[in-house]
Design an enzyme around this catalytic site. Sequence first.
Site, PDB file in Angstrom:
ATOM      1  N   ARG A  45       0.794  -1.117   0.027  1.00  0.00           N
ATOM      2  CA  ARG A  45      -0.011   0.087   0.034  1.00  0.00           C
ATOM      3  C   ARG A  45       0.818   1.297   0.043  1.00  0.00           C
ATOM      4  O   ARG A  45       2.110   1.233   0.134  1.00  0.00           O
ATOM      5  CB  ARG A  45      -1.025  -0.020   1.141  1.00  0.00           C
ATOM      6  CG  ARG A  45      -0.742  -0.621   2.468  1.00  0.00           C
ATOM      7  CD  ARG A  45       0.316   0.124   3.084  1.00  0.00           C
ATOM      8  NE  ARG A  45       0.229   1.495   3.275  1.00  0.00           N
ATOM      9  CZ  ARG A  45       1.096   2.294   3.630  1.00  0.00           C
ATOM     10  NH1 ARG A  45       2.543   1.834   3.726  1.00  0.00           N
ATOM     11  NH2 ARG A  45       0.810   3.505   3.840  1.00  0.00           N
ATOM     12  N   GLY A  46       0.255   2.582  -0.195  1.00  0.00           N
ATOM     13  CA  GLY A  46       1.072   3.652  -0.572  1.00  0.00           C
ATOM     14  C   GLY A  46       1.138   3.943  -1.817  1.00  0.00           C
ATOM     15  O   GLY A  46       1.510   3.213  -2.638  1.00  0.00           O
ATOM     16  N   ALA A  47       0.583   5.256  -2.377  1.00  0.00           N
ATOM     17  CA  ALA A  47       0.763   5.446  -3.716  1.00  0.00           C
ATOM     18  C   ALA A  47       1.881   5.037  -4.345  1.00  0.00           C
ATOM     19  O   ALA A  47       1.503   4.213  -5.536  1.00  0.00           O
ATOM     20  CB  ALA A  47       0.244   6.793  -3.883  1.00  0.00           C
ATOM     21  N   ARG A  79      -7.312  -0.422  -6.833  1.00  0.00           N
ATOM     22  CA  ARG A  79      -7.547   0.538  -5.859  1.00  0.00           C
ATOM     23  C   ARG A  79      -7.827   1.886  -6.588  1.00  0.00           C
ATOM     24  O   ARG A  79      -7.011   2.222  -7.706  1.00  0.00           O
ATOM     25  CB  ARG A  79      -6.245   0.856  -4.847  1.00  0.00           C
ATOM     26  CG  ARG A  79      -6.338  -0.347  -3.714  1.00  0.00           C
ATOM     27  CD  ARG A  79      -5.548  -0.177  -2.835  1.00  0.00           C
ATOM     28  NE  ARG A  79      -6.144   0.776  -1.617  1.00  0.00           N
ATOM     29  CZ  ARG A  79      -5.359   1.454  -0.623  1.00  0.00           C
ATOM     30  NH1 ARG A  79      -4.173   1.192  -0.586  1.00  0.00           N
ATOM     31  NH2 ARG A  79      -6.162   2.142   0.399  1.00  0.00           N
ATOM     32  N   GLN A 175      -1.930   2.652  10.002  1.00  0.00           N
ATOM     33  CA  GLN A 175      -0.717   2.615   9.381  1.00  0.00           C
ATOM     34  C   GLN A 175       0.341   3.526  10.090  1.00  0.00           C
ATOM     35  O   GLN A 175       1.439   3.522  10.169  1.00  0.00           O
ATOM     36  CB  GLN A 175      -0.896   3.363   7.768  1.00  0.00           C
ATOM     37  CG  GLN A 175      -1.676   2.597   6.832  1.00  0.00           C
ATOM     38  CD  GLN A 175      -3.160   2.694   6.967  1.00  0.00           C
ATOM     39  OE1 GLN A 175      -3.709   3.362   7.853  1.00  0.00           O
ATOM     40  NE2 GLN A 175      -3.819   2.655   5.751  1.00  0.00           N
ATOM     41  N   ASP A 216      -2.039  10.709  -2.018  1.00  0.00           N
ATOM     42  CA  ASP A 216      -2.242   9.651  -3.159  1.00  0.00           C
ATOM     43  C   ASP A 216      -2.966  10.302  -4.736  1.00  0.00           C
ATOM     44  O   ASP A 216      -2.799   9.681  -5.600  1.00  0.00           O
ATOM     45  CB  ASP A 216      -3.624   8.898  -2.811  1.00  0.00           C
ATOM     46  CG  ASP A 216      -2.989   8.025  -1.670  1.00  0.00           C
ATOM     47  OD1 ASP A 216      -3.034   8.609  -0.387  1.00  0.00           O
ATOM     48  OD2 ASP A 216      -2.788   6.935  -1.720  1.00  0.00           O
ATOM     49  N   ASN A 226      -5.417  12.453   0.409  1.00  0.00           N
ATOM     50  CA  ASN A 226      -4.642  11.594   1.281  1.00  0.00           C
ATOM     51  C   ASN A 226      -5.455  10.750   2.245  1.00  0.00           C
ATOM     52  O   ASN A 226      -6.742  11.173   2.359  1.00  0.00           O
ATOM     53  CB  ASN A 226      -3.294  12.554   2.064  1.00  0.00           C
ATOM     54  CG  ASN A 226      -2.336  11.689   2.425  1.00  0.00           C
ATOM     55  OD1 ASN A 226      -2.069  10.648   1.915  1.00  0.00           O
ATOM     56  ND2 ASN A 226      -2.037  11.887   3.755  1.00  0.00           N
ATOM     57  N   LYS A 227      -4.793  10.132   3.118  1.00  0.00           N
ATOM     58  CA  LYS A 227      -5.467   9.320   4.063  1.00  0.00           C
ATOM     59  C   LYS A 227      -6.389  10.087   4.851  1.00  0.00           C
ATOM     60  O   LYS A 227      -6.158  11.097   5.335  1.00  0.00           O
ATOM     61  CB  LYS A 227      -4.369   8.480   5.047  1.00  0.00           C
ATOM     62  CG  LYS A 227      -4.683   7.848   6.147  1.00  0.00           C
ATOM     63  CD  LYS A 227      -5.781   6.651   5.559  1.00  0.00           C
ATOM     64  CE  LYS A 227      -5.008   5.753   4.263  1.00  0.00           C
ATOM     65  NZ  LYS A 227      -6.039   5.039   3.641  1.00  0.00           N
TER      66      LYS A 227
HETATM   67  O1  MRU Z   1      -4.502   3.193   2.168  1.00  0.00           O
HETATM   68  P1  MRU Z   1      -3.104   3.304   2.097  1.00  0.00           P
HETATM   69  O2  MRU Z   1      -2.188   2.906   3.254  1.00  0.00           O
HETATM   70  O3  MRU Z   1      -2.379   3.163   0.714  1.00  0.00           O
HETATM   71  O4  MRU Z   1      -2.718   5.044   2.152  1.00  0.00           O
HETATM   72  C1  MRU Z   1      -1.602   5.586   1.853  1.00  0.00           C
HETATM   73  C2  MRU Z   1      -1.485   7.072   2.176  1.00  0.00           C
HETATM   74  O5  MRU Z   1      -2.646   7.664   2.207  1.00  0.00           O
HETATM   75  C3  MRU Z   1      -0.094   7.492   1.930  1.00  0.00           C
HETATM   76  O6  MRU Z   1      -0.241   9.087   2.750  1.00  0.00           O
HETATM   77  C4  MRU Z   1      -0.162   7.998   0.542  1.00  0.00           C
HETATM   78  O7  MRU Z   1      -0.091   6.978  -0.359  1.00  0.00           O
HETATM   79  C5  MRU Z   1       1.157   8.582   0.387  1.00  0.00           C
HETATM   80  S1  MRU Z   1       2.412   7.612   0.484  1.00  0.00           S
HETATM   81  C6  MRU Z   1       3.950   7.568  -0.024  1.00  0.00           C
END
Ligand code: MRU
Length: 315
Positions: A45-47, A79, A175, A216, A226-227
Amino acid sequence: MERHIQFTDGALALLDQRVLPREDTTILCRDASETANAIRDMVVRGAPAIGIAAAYGMALEAKLGGNLDAARDVLLASRPTAVNLRWAVERMLAVPTDRWIDEAIAIHREDIAINHAMGDVGAATLPANATIMTHCNAGALATGGWGTALGVIRSAVQMKGIKRVYSCETRPYLQGARLTAWELDQDDIPVTLITDNAAAAVLSTGRIDAVVVGTDRVAANGDTANKIGTLGLAILARHYKVPFYVAMPLSTLDPRCPNGSGIPIEQRSTDEVRGHAGIVWAADVAIENPAFDVTPAELVTAWFTEEGVWSPRGS
Ligand code: MRU
């Protein structure tokens, strides 16, 4: 390269981020469909990390001689919010299939270099020995390595010192608690874990020099997805006059999206909110579980990229 995303012997080996840091387990993906499952189920996970995994998924499918249209579609559907997924898949489609393995490796390697460059840009903006608040995990695990928001923090540690990082736990998927606190602790960067609910109280004390988060997807006008919980932090930061920075590799910018209303927001399973680890505490209640929110551009002090500080186009 870091060991959480490894391409070896014709398979993609992913460190299972669902069970970190409690368990150290690797999941193997052998084709696009298995890679898409790993992305959807949050093994990776993470963009930027999602984009890298999708590129390897395309390369695996091409190597197997599989259906590449189906591979593209299943990966793109895995996703919805992080635009890096589309960015990586489109970059793969732009080169001949016999170069896909090399292209995926290039995307992976470049991401690490981009994070270092962006980290240096961000670190130059922070005061020496700053106390930073961050949200979710925008670290090495969320990227090819080094991290976006945590890359800024890691560069600042090298350049001018960091006093402490406050990591919001990031309900419901935790996270911040499971991944960010662990990553920073492994690097001996002082970290304090707080509940998301404690962010306002901590910001009100004046101890936080800056909030730094990842993203993201950023729309052309600067609206920043973002999250979930990031929007609340941005509003708080504005109230307490704390700078709010976004670490945004250019692969996370979506010029085709004029403003935040066009950013698709992933709705995740209500089970994530209903309980945890097999314990259900809210069985019979309506639940919404949006995984991301959109912070209006006007609340962002600056966006750090690998090419310097970015400015949005007004919408
Ligand atoms: O749902 P996730 O864990 O994939 O969400 C991740 C985030 O929101 C991060 O802040 C975002 O992807 C930037 S990561 C370098």
